[in-house]
Design a protein around this motif. Structure first.
Motif, PDB file in Angstrom:
ATOM      1  N   LEU A   1     -19.339  -5.873  -2.928  1.00 56.96           N
ATOM      2  CA  LEU A   1     -19.666  -5.203  -1.210  1.00 56.96           C
ATOM      3  C   LEU A   1     -19.112  -6.214  -0.468  1.00 56.96           C
ATOM      4  O   LEU A   1     -18.671  -6.457   0.251  1.00 56.96           O
ATOM      5  CB  LEU A   1     -20.153  -4.473  -0.989  1.00 56.96           C
ATOM      6  CG  LEU A   1     -20.075  -3.462   0.306  1.00 56.96           C
ATOM      7  CD1 LEU A   1     -18.722  -2.875   0.648  1.00 56.96           C
ATOM      8  CD2 LEU A   1     -20.767  -2.326   0.981  1.00 56.96           C
TER       9      LEU A   1
ATOM     10  N   LEU B   1     -26.245  -1.953   6.603  1.00 52.44           N
ATOM     11  CA  LEU B   1     -25.890  -2.317   5.560  1.00 52.44           C
ATOM     12  C   LEU B   1     -25.844  -3.771   5.622  1.00 52.44           C
ATOM     13  O   LEU B   1     -26.464  -4.469   3.726  1.00 52.44           O
ATOM     14  CB  LEU B   1     -23.948  -1.959   5.762  1.00 52.44           C
ATOM     15  CG  LEU B   1     -23.174  -2.549   4.118  1.00 52.44           C
ATOM     16  CD1 LEU B   1     -23.464  -0.956   3.379  1.00 52.44           C
ATOM     17  CD2 LEU B   1     -22.049  -1.821   4.892  1.00 52.44           C
TER      18      LEU B   1
ATOM     19  N   PRO C   1      -7.486   2.034   5.893  1.00 55.21           N
ATOM     20  CA  PRO C   1      -6.602   2.941   5.686  1.00 55.21           C
ATOM     21  C   PRO C   1      -7.274   4.456   4.820  1.00 55.21           C
ATOM     22  O   PRO C   1      -7.461   5.472   4.982  1.00 55.21           O
ATOM     23  CB  PRO C   1      -5.574   2.915   4.877  1.00 55.21           C
ATOM     24  CG  PRO C   1      -5.511   1.104   5.124  1.00 55.21           C
ATOM     25  CD  PRO C   1      -7.023   0.558   5.226  1.00 55.21           C
ATOM     26  N   VAL C   2      -8.525   3.624   4.835  1.00 55.74           N
ATOM     27  CA  VAL C   2      -9.138   4.714   3.725  1.00 55.74           C
ATOM     28  C   VAL C   2     -10.385   5.502   3.767  1.00 55.74           C
ATOM     29  O   VAL C   2     -10.840   6.759   4.355  1.00 55.74           O
ATOM     30  CB  VAL C   2      -9.525   4.005   2.039  1.00 55.74           C
ATOM     31  CG1 VAL C   2     -10.643   5.239   1.068  1.00 55.74           C
ATOM     32  CG2 VAL C   2      -8.200   3.721   1.702  1.00 55.74           C
TER      33      VAL C   2
ATOM     34  N   ASN D   1     -23.376  -2.290  10.214  1.00 54.76           N
ATOM     35  CA  ASN D   1     -23.841  -3.371   9.663  1.00 54.76           C
ATOM     36  C   ASN D   1     -25.268  -3.284   9.812  1.00 54.76           C
ATOM     37  O   ASN D   1     -25.628  -4.523   8.887  1.00 54.76           O
ATOM     38  CB  ASN D   1     -22.571  -4.240  10.065  1.00 54.76           C
ATOM     39  CG  ASN D   1     -21.507  -4.076  10.388  1.00 54.76           C
ATOM     40  OD1 ASN D   1     -21.168  -3.568   9.242  1.00 54.76           O
ATOM     41  ND2 ASN D   1     -20.868  -5.006  10.674  1.00 54.76           N
TER      42      ASN D   1
ATOM     43  N   VAL E   1     -18.066 -13.434   6.496  1.00 58.17           N
ATOM     44  CA  VAL E   1     -18.281 -12.786   7.498  1.00 58.17           C
ATOM     45  C   VAL E   1     -19.558 -11.605   7.535  1.00 58.17           C
ATOM     46  O   VAL E   1     -20.725 -11.495   8.222  1.00 58.17           O
ATOM     47  CB  VAL E   1     -17.354 -10.734   7.171  1.00 58.17           C
ATOM     48  CG1 VAL E   1     -17.657  -9.729   7.901  1.00 58.17           C
ATOM     49  CG2 VAL E   1     -16.202 -11.436   7.422  1.00 58.17           C
TER      50      VAL E   1
ATOM     51  N   LYS F   1       2.078   6.944  -6.779  1.00 60.01           N
ATOM     52  CA  LYS F   1       1.431   8.014  -7.115  1.00 60.01           C
ATOM     53  C   LYS F   1       1.795   9.828  -6.362  1.00 60.01           C
ATOM     54  O   LYS F   1       1.025  10.459  -7.108  1.00 60.01           O
ATOM     55  CB  LYS F   1      -0.288   7.730  -6.610  1.00 60.01           C
ATOM     56  CG  LYS F   1      -0.971   6.318  -7.006  1.00 60.01           C
ATOM     57  CD  LYS F   1      -2.079   6.589  -6.175  1.00 60.01           C
ATOM     58  CE  LYS F   1      -3.340   5.395  -6.543  1.00 60.01           C
ATOM     59  NZ  LYS F   1      -4.005   4.441  -5.630  1.00 60.01           N
TER      60      LYS F   1
ATOM     61  N   ASN G   1     -13.317  -1.580   6.157  1.00 60.34           N
ATOM     62  CA  ASN G   1     -13.206  -1.754   5.234  1.00 60.34           C
ATOM     63  C   ASN G   1     -12.429  -1.175   3.784  1.00 60.34           C
ATOM     64  O   ASN G   1     -14.060  -1.013   3.087  1.00 60.34           O
ATOM     65  CB  ASN G   1     -12.993  -3.425   5.160  1.00 60.34           C
ATOM     66  CG  ASN G   1     -12.147  -4.512   3.735  1.00 60.34           C
ATOM     67  OD1 ASN G   1     -11.440  -3.371   3.149  1.00 60.34           O
ATOM     68  ND2 ASN G   1     -12.666  -5.382   3.842  1.00 60.34           N
TER      69      ASN G   1
ATOM     70  N   ASN H   1       1.254  -0.994   0.381  1.00 56.40           N
ATOM     71  CA  ASN H   1      -0.027   0.025  -0.061  1.00 56.40           C
ATOM     72  C   ASN H   1       0.595   0.964  -0.166  1.00 56.40           C
ATOM     73  O   ASN H   1       0.569   1.731  -0.567  1.00 56.40           O
ATOM     74  CB  ASN H   1      -0.874   0.077   1.496  1.00 56.40           C
ATOM     75  CG  ASN H   1      -1.772  -0.943   1.244  1.00 56.40           C
ATOM     76  OD1 ASN H   1      -2.460  -0.952  -0.037  1.00 56.40           O
ATOM     77  ND2 ASN H   1      -2.893  -1.485   1.718  1.00 56.40           N
TER      78      ASN H   1
HETATM   79  N1  CAA Z   1      -6.324  -0.502   0.512  1.00 60.76           N
HETATM   80  C1  CAA Z   1      -5.327   0.563   1.454  1.00 60.76           C
HETATM   81  N2  CAA Z   1      -6.231   1.588   0.235  1.00 60.76           N
HETATM   82  C2  CAA Z   1      -7.001   1.044  -0.383  1.00 60.76           C
HETATM   83  C3  CAA Z   1      -7.382   0.214  -0.926  1.00 60.76           C
HETATM   84  C4  CAA Z   1      -6.977  -0.981   0.126  1.00 60.76           C
HETATM   85  N3  CAA Z   1      -7.713  -1.535   0.744  1.00 60.76           N
HETATM   86  N4  CAA Z   1      -8.398  -0.441  -1.603  1.00 60.76           N
HETATM   87  C5  CAA Z   1      -8.092   1.191  -2.527  1.00 60.76           C
HETATM   88  N5  CAA Z   1      -7.422   2.050  -1.860  1.00 60.76           N
HETATM   89  C6  CAA Z   1      -7.655   3.877  -1.789  1.00 60.76           C
HETATM   90  C7  CAA Z   1      -6.034   3.007  -3.496  1.00 60.76           C
HETATM   91  O1  CAA Z   1      -5.242   3.168  -3.272  1.00 60.76           O
HETATM   92  C8  CAA Z   1      -6.851   4.650  -3.101  1.00 60.76           C
HETATM   93  O2  CAA Z   1      -6.304   5.729  -2.218  1.00 60.76           O
HETATM   94  P1  CAA Z   1      -5.804   7.069  -3.319  1.00 60.76           P
HETATM   95  O3  CAA Z   1      -7.067   8.493  -2.973  1.00 60.76           O
HETATM   96  O4  CAA Z   1      -4.506   7.334  -2.227  1.00 60.76           O
HETATM   97  O5  CAA Z   1      -5.089   7.310  -4.924  1.00 60.76           O
HETATM   98  C9  CAA Z   1      -8.080   5.028  -3.117  1.00 60.76           C
HETATM   99  O6  CAA Z   1      -8.608   3.889  -2.112  1.00 60.76           O
HETATM  100  C10 CAA Z   1      -9.459   5.014  -3.985  1.00 60.76           C
HETATM  101  O7  CAA Z   1      -9.149   3.494  -4.384  1.00 60.76           O
HETATM  102  P2  CAA Z   1      -9.688   3.413  -5.847  1.00 60.76           P
HETATM  103  O8  CAA Z   1      -8.839   4.712  -6.683  1.00 60.76           O
HETATM  104  O9  CAA Z   1      -8.715   2.270  -6.592  1.00 60.76           O
HETATM  105  O10 CAA Z   1     -10.802   3.099  -6.130  1.00 60.76           O
HETATM  106  P3  CAA Z   1     -12.363   3.478  -5.567  1.00 60.76           P
HETATM  107  O11 CAA Z   1     -12.027   4.726  -6.036  1.00 60.76           O
HETATM  108  O12 CAA Z   1     -13.035   2.516  -6.562  1.00 60.76           O
HETATM  109  O13 CAA Z   1     -12.632   3.453  -4.103  1.00 60.76           O
HETATM  110  C11 CAA Z   1     -13.168   1.946  -1.967  1.00 60.76           C
HETATM  111  C12 CAA Z   1     -11.859   1.818  -3.868  1.00 60.76           C
HETATM  112  C13 CAA Z   1     -12.433   3.052  -1.322  1.00 60.76           C
HETATM  113  C14 CAA Z   1     -13.159   0.621  -1.938  1.00 60.76           C
HETATM  114  C15 CAA Z   1     -14.594   2.206  -2.529  1.00 60.76           C
HETATM  115  O14 CAA Z   1     -15.082   1.569  -3.168  1.00 60.76           O
HETATM  116  C16 CAA Z   1     -15.347   2.247  -1.642  1.00 60.76           C
HETATM  117  O15 CAA Z   1     -15.488   3.462  -0.318  1.00 60.76           O
HETATM  118  N6  CAA Z   1     -16.349   1.387  -1.602  1.00 60.76           N
HETATM  119  C17 CAA Z   1     -16.926   1.164  -0.275  1.00 60.76           C
HETATM  120  C18 CAA Z   1     -16.819   0.312   0.992  1.00 60.76           C
HETATM  121  C19 CAA Z   1     -17.199   0.312   2.194  1.00 60.76           C
HETATM  122  O16 CAA Z   1     -18.970   0.255   2.192  1.00 60.76           O
HETATM  123  N7  CAA Z   1     -16.849  -0.712   3.297  1.00 60.76           N
HETATM  124  C20 CAA Z   1     -17.809  -0.740   3.906  1.00 60.76           C
HETATM  125  C21 CAA Z   1     -17.492  -1.997   4.533  1.00 60.76           C
HETATM  126  S1  CAA Z   1     -18.263  -3.070   5.732  1.00 60.76           S
HETATM  127  C22 CAA Z   1     -17.262  -3.462   6.672  1.00 60.76           C
HETATM  128  O17 CAA Z   1     -16.229  -3.498   6.440  1.00 60.76           O
HETATM  129  C23 CAA Z   1     -17.583  -3.042   8.358  1.00 60.76           C
HETATM  130  C24 CAA Z   1     -17.995  -4.711   8.625  1.00 60.76           C
HETATM  131  O18 CAA Z   1     -17.400  -5.365  10.204  1.00 60.76           O
HETATM  132  C25 CAA Z   1     -18.141  -5.570   8.334  1.00 60.76           C
END
Ligand code: CAA
Length: 280
Positions: free
Chosen positions: A228, A190, A143-144, A187, A236, A53, A140, A46
């Protein structure tokens, strides 16, 4: 601050990355050497992406990585300020982990669990520091995603809650306070939505692509519910639905049979390379 992170899977390594990027020292612990190595590799990958970038330079990367230590020995965590546990979502495993940590880690340290749906109050009872026990639920990719649900159990002190809320802001996350309840906030909303999408797919109302496109363009979600689910892990998702169903006793939370069938068939999503979609 010195942070101990337990579990170096997707969530544990993501949480560790977040803290080292924000200048904290992290000791990442897992039971196997191979697991901690994989966790560290995810973090390095990562950070390499960020260098590519132009978001950070190689000196920044080296400085960030120097904040990370890994271990398989629980004794190495004795002088941390906070433990964040992100091990498997099994209440007995979590209780065992905290029971052992409670004996070794200094009495002032706060214990936090990243559980997505288990009872904070029940896990806290495996320790003698119920007032210093709290839920810190990251999303998940950790970091984002900007949110952390901060969940107080019945005995969590206000002091512990305040310290954790301020820590969240310190690592550039937005905390939301939640009283303990199954599925917390995110959750509970979602995961039943994903389950409903599985039902729509199973009934042949629309294809997986159409369902995902509909929710992306019609509800402005960054990902469709089925992609998702593959990201979260279908196992999970099933586990959380089962907890909601059991705790509320309401059939609106009954997991869809197609979700069960996929989990039985090891179609867990990205981690097994097949779920609703296939991955290379
Ligand atoms: N680890 C670290 N960084 C990541 C990553 C990962 N697995 N996946 C993406 N990123 C980073 C990318 O490097 C990028 O960084 P920059 O902006 O610095 O360049 C940024 O996130 C955006 O990624 P992408 O441009 O590749 O793709 P995107 O704009 O489509 O975003 C996403 C990807 C952030 C996953 C986005 O699609 C998103 O927000 N999806 C929904 C995720 C979500 O709902 N998560 C919650 C799940 S529920 C949960 O986690 C709780 C539980 O208990 C089950």
């Amino acid at each position: 601050m010195k942070i101990g992170v337990i579990g170096s899977g997707t969530m544990g390594s993501g949480i560790a990355q977040l803290f080292i990027e924000n200048g904290h020292n992290v000791i990442l612990k897992d039971i196997k050497e191979e697991n901690v190595r994989k966790g560290k590799e995810i973090i390095e990958r990562n950070l390499d992406n960020k260098v590519r970038k132009g978001k950070i330079n190689t000196d920044d990367k080296d400085r960030i990585i120097s904040n990370l230590n890994t271990t398989t020995k629980v004794e190495d965590l004795k002088d941390v300020d906070i433990i964040i546990e992100a091990a498997v979502e099994d209440i007995n495993v979590k209780k065992e982990i905290f029971k052992e940590l409670d004996k070794i880690v200094n009495d002032e340290a706060i214990f936090a669990t990243n559980t997505s749906s288990l009872s904070i109050t029940e896990v806290a009872l495996s320790t003698k520091r119920v007032d210093k026990f709290i839920g810190m639920h990251f999303f998940n990719p950790a970091p984002v995603m900007k949110l952390v649900e901060v969940i107080s159990g019945v005995s969590t002190s206000q002091d512990t809650e305040e310290k954790i809320l301020s820590l969240c802001s310190n690592i550039n996350k937005t905390p939301v306070k939640v009283n303990e309840a199954p599925g917390f906030i995110v959750n509970r909303i979602l995961i039943p939505m994903i389950n409903e999408a599985v039902g729509i797919l199973s009934e042949g109302v629309a294809t997986k692509e159409e369902i995902d496109t509909a929710m992306k363009l019609g509800a402005a979600h960054p990902m469709g519910p089925l992609e998702l689910s593959d990201l979260i892990g279908n196992d999970v998702v099933l586990n959380i639905m089962e907890i909601l169903h059991k705790e509320f006793g309401d059939d609106k939370y009954r997991p869809h049979p197609l979700l069960r069938k996929m989990v039985r068939g090891n179609q867990l999503g990205r981690k097994t390379r097949i779920g609703f979609y296939e991955y290379e």
